[in-house]
Write a protein that holds these residues in place. Structure first.
Motif, PDB file in Angstrom:
ATOM      1  N   GLY A 179     -35.295  23.309  -6.437  1.00 38.74           N
ATOM      2  CA  GLY A 179     -35.723  24.671  -6.739  1.00 38.74           C
ATOM      3  C   GLY A 179     -35.501  25.615  -5.573  1.00 38.74           C
ATOM      4  O   GLY A 179     -35.000  26.733  -5.741  1.00 38.74           O
ATOM      5  N   PHE A 180     -35.866  25.165  -4.377  1.00 40.79           N
ATOM      6  CA  PHE A 180     -35.677  26.001  -3.184  1.00 40.79           C
ATOM      7  C   PHE A 180     -34.202  26.282  -2.931  1.00 40.79           C
ATOM      8  O   PHE A 180     -33.835  27.369  -2.482  1.00 40.79           O
ATOM      9  CB  PHE A 180     -36.292  25.324  -1.957  1.00 40.79           C
ATOM     10  N   GLY A 181     -33.362  25.287  -3.200  1.00 42.26           N
ATOM     11  CA  GLY A 181     -31.929  25.470  -2.987  1.00 42.26           C
ATOM     12  C   GLY A 181     -31.382  26.630  -3.808  1.00 42.26           C
ATOM     13  O   GLY A 181     -30.601  27.449  -3.309  1.00 42.26           O
ATOM     14  N   ILE A 195     -40.744  11.636 -14.989  1.00 40.88           N
ATOM     15  CA  ILE A 195     -39.655  10.651 -15.011  1.00 40.88           C
ATOM     16  C   ILE A 195     -39.083  10.475 -13.611  1.00 40.88           C
ATOM     17  O   ILE A 195     -38.788   9.355 -13.170  1.00 40.88           O
ATOM     18  CB  ILE A 195     -38.562  11.081 -16.005  1.00 40.88           C
ATOM     19  N   GLN A 196     -38.930  11.570 -12.882  1.00 42.23           N
ATOM     20  CA  GLN A 196     -38.445  11.488 -11.504  1.00 42.23           C
ATOM     21  C   GLN A 196     -39.391  10.650 -10.645  1.00 42.23           C
ATOM     22  O   GLN A 196     -38.946   9.855  -9.805  1.00 42.23           O
ATOM     23  CB  GLN A 196     -38.307  12.889 -10.918  1.00 42.23           C
ATOM     24  N   ILE A 218     -24.416  20.625  -6.815  1.00 42.21           N
ATOM     25  CA  ILE A 218     -24.530  21.110  -8.194  1.00 42.21           C
ATOM     26  C   ILE A 218     -25.117  20.025  -9.093  1.00 42.21           C
ATOM     27  O   ILE A 218     -26.014  20.282  -9.909  1.00 42.21           O
ATOM     28  CB  ILE A 218     -23.163  21.570  -8.728  1.00 42.21           C
ATOM     29  N   LEU A 219     -24.618  18.794  -8.937  1.00 39.16           N
ATOM     30  CA  LEU A 219     -25.111  17.666  -9.735  1.00 39.16           C
ATOM     31  C   LEU A 219     -26.582  17.394  -9.442  1.00 39.16           C
ATOM     32  O   LEU A 219     -27.387  17.161 -10.360  1.00 39.16           O
ATOM     33  CB  LEU A 219     -24.273  16.420  -9.447  1.00 39.16           C
ATOM     34  N   PHE A 234     -29.470  17.800 -12.234  1.00 37.21           N
ATOM     35  CA  PHE A 234     -30.240  16.634 -12.676  1.00 37.21           C
ATOM     36  C   PHE A 234     -31.740  16.854 -12.485  1.00 37.21           C
ATOM     37  O   PHE A 234     -32.537  16.583 -13.383  1.00 37.21           O
ATOM     38  CB  PHE A 234     -29.804  15.392 -11.899  1.00 37.21           C
ATOM     39  N   ILE A 235     -32.121  17.364 -11.320  1.00 36.20           N
ATOM     40  CA  ILE A 235     -33.543  17.552 -11.035  1.00 36.20           C
ATOM     41  C   ILE A 235     -34.152  18.595 -11.957  1.00 36.20           C
ATOM     42  O   ILE A 235     -35.270  18.423 -12.476  1.00 36.20           O
ATOM     43  CB  ILE A 235     -33.753  17.968  -9.558  1.00 36.20           C
ATOM     44  N   ARG A 236     -33.438  19.687 -12.177  1.00 31.67           N
ATOM     45  CA  ARG A 236     -33.970  20.747 -13.040  1.00 31.67           C
ATOM     46  C   ARG A 236     -33.915  20.373 -14.515  1.00 31.67           C
ATOM     47  O   ARG A 236     -34.574  20.997 -15.338  1.00 31.67           O
ATOM     48  CB  ARG A 236     -33.197  22.047 -12.801  1.00 31.67           C
ATOM     49  N   GLY A 237     -33.130  19.350 -14.846  1.00 25.64           N
ATOM     50  CA  GLY A 237     -32.975  18.957 -16.247  1.00 25.64           C
ATOM     51  C   GLY A 237     -33.797  17.766 -16.671  1.00 25.64           C
ATOM     52  O   GLY A 237     -33.705  17.334 -17.827  1.00 25.64           O
ATOM     53  N   THR A 238     -34.603  17.209 -15.751  1.00 22.48           N
ATOM     54  CA  THR A 238     -35.431  16.049 -16.085  1.00 22.48           C
ATOM     55  C   THR A 238     -36.889  16.322 -15.715  1.00 22.48           C
ATOM     56  O   THR A 238     -37.162  17.010 -14.734  1.00 22.48           O
ATOM     57  CB  THR A 238     -34.952  14.785 -15.347  1.00 22.48           C
TER      58      THR A 238
END
Length: 235
Positions: free
Chosen positions: A111-113, A71-72, A58-59, A63-67
């Motif tokens: 995203g795939f998850g 930046i990643q 979940i984290l 995090f990935i979808r929120g940044t």
């Protein structure tokens, strides 16, 4: 200031930029393949509510979808070598393209998850009960009954993610990868014809997207060849 617009340069620039298309596609294919694996690994803990791994997944997705992907990219490029130095692993000389692939694989995996999780839950649970009633194991039910249908359900969203990832690869040049955008940047620096370069890049990306959409449309028809208009499966 750039030079006067010259439409003939677009015809000249396109072959030069296409020469670097292989790098862009290499990033896309590698990151999508790894992202597919990461996506399954991220979806399973959430589907089965596995302690700790569920919260971790979940984290990760949040995090990935929120940044922003840029930046990643910088976090992986600058942060991963620094972190691995704590365990005496030096990857500072690794080619930049591998950091790009890692970043996009992580991004695609999130995203795939979510796509896989939603698709698997969309499969009618009655089919799972029917599979158990004829003696199938949980693994047989998942791989022979649930997963094939989940892939069909998830395919349109996965196709959209692939196209989005293709366009995102244009950021790879920011850490020195010589892909189409990187070559375009050097052309702008050497010719001062920025508009012509960007139009050339737009044409190439647009053509690739059109081709991918055509391939995905045909593939979706293949997946749904036994599907009736009302959603039921043809006998």
């Amino acid at each position: 200031m750039g030079k006067a617009f010259d439409p003939m340069l677009i015809i000249e620039f396109i072959p030069t930029l296409i020469h670097y298309l292989g790098v862009t596609l290499q990033i896309l294919v590698a990151s999508i393949t790894l992202g597919f694996i990461i996506g399954i690994a991220a979806a399973i803990p959430r589907l089965f509510k596995i302690p700790f791994l569920n919260q971790l997944a979940i984290l990760y997705v949040s995090f990935i979808r929120g940044t922003p992907i840029l930046i990643q990219l910088f976090l992986v490029f600058y942060g991963l070598p620094a972190v691995l130095m704590f365990v005496n692993i030096d990857i500072s000389r690794m080619e930049a393209i591998y950091f790009v692939i890692i970043t996009y694989a992580i991004s695609n995996g999130a995203g795939f998850g979510e796509i896989f999780r939603g698709a698997i839950r969309a499969v009618d649970y009655g089919q799972t009960e029917a599979a158990y009633s004829v003696g199938m194991t949980s693994s047989q039910n998942f791989f022979r009954i649930v997963l094939p249908q989940a892939i069909r359900i998830a395919f349109p969203n996965m196709a959209n993610s692939v196209i989005g990832s293709l366009k995102d690869t244009s950021l790879a040049f920011t850490i020195g990868v010589m892909d189409m955008m990187g070559r375009g940047d050097t052309l702008i620096a050497s010719t001062a014809h920025a508009i012509e370069v960007y139009i050339s890049l737009s044409v190439i990306y647009y053509v690739i997207v059109i081709l991918l959409e055509k391939i995905f449309r045909l593939s979706e028809k293949h997946f749904n060849r036994y599907q009736k208009a009302d959603g039921s499966v043809a006998a």
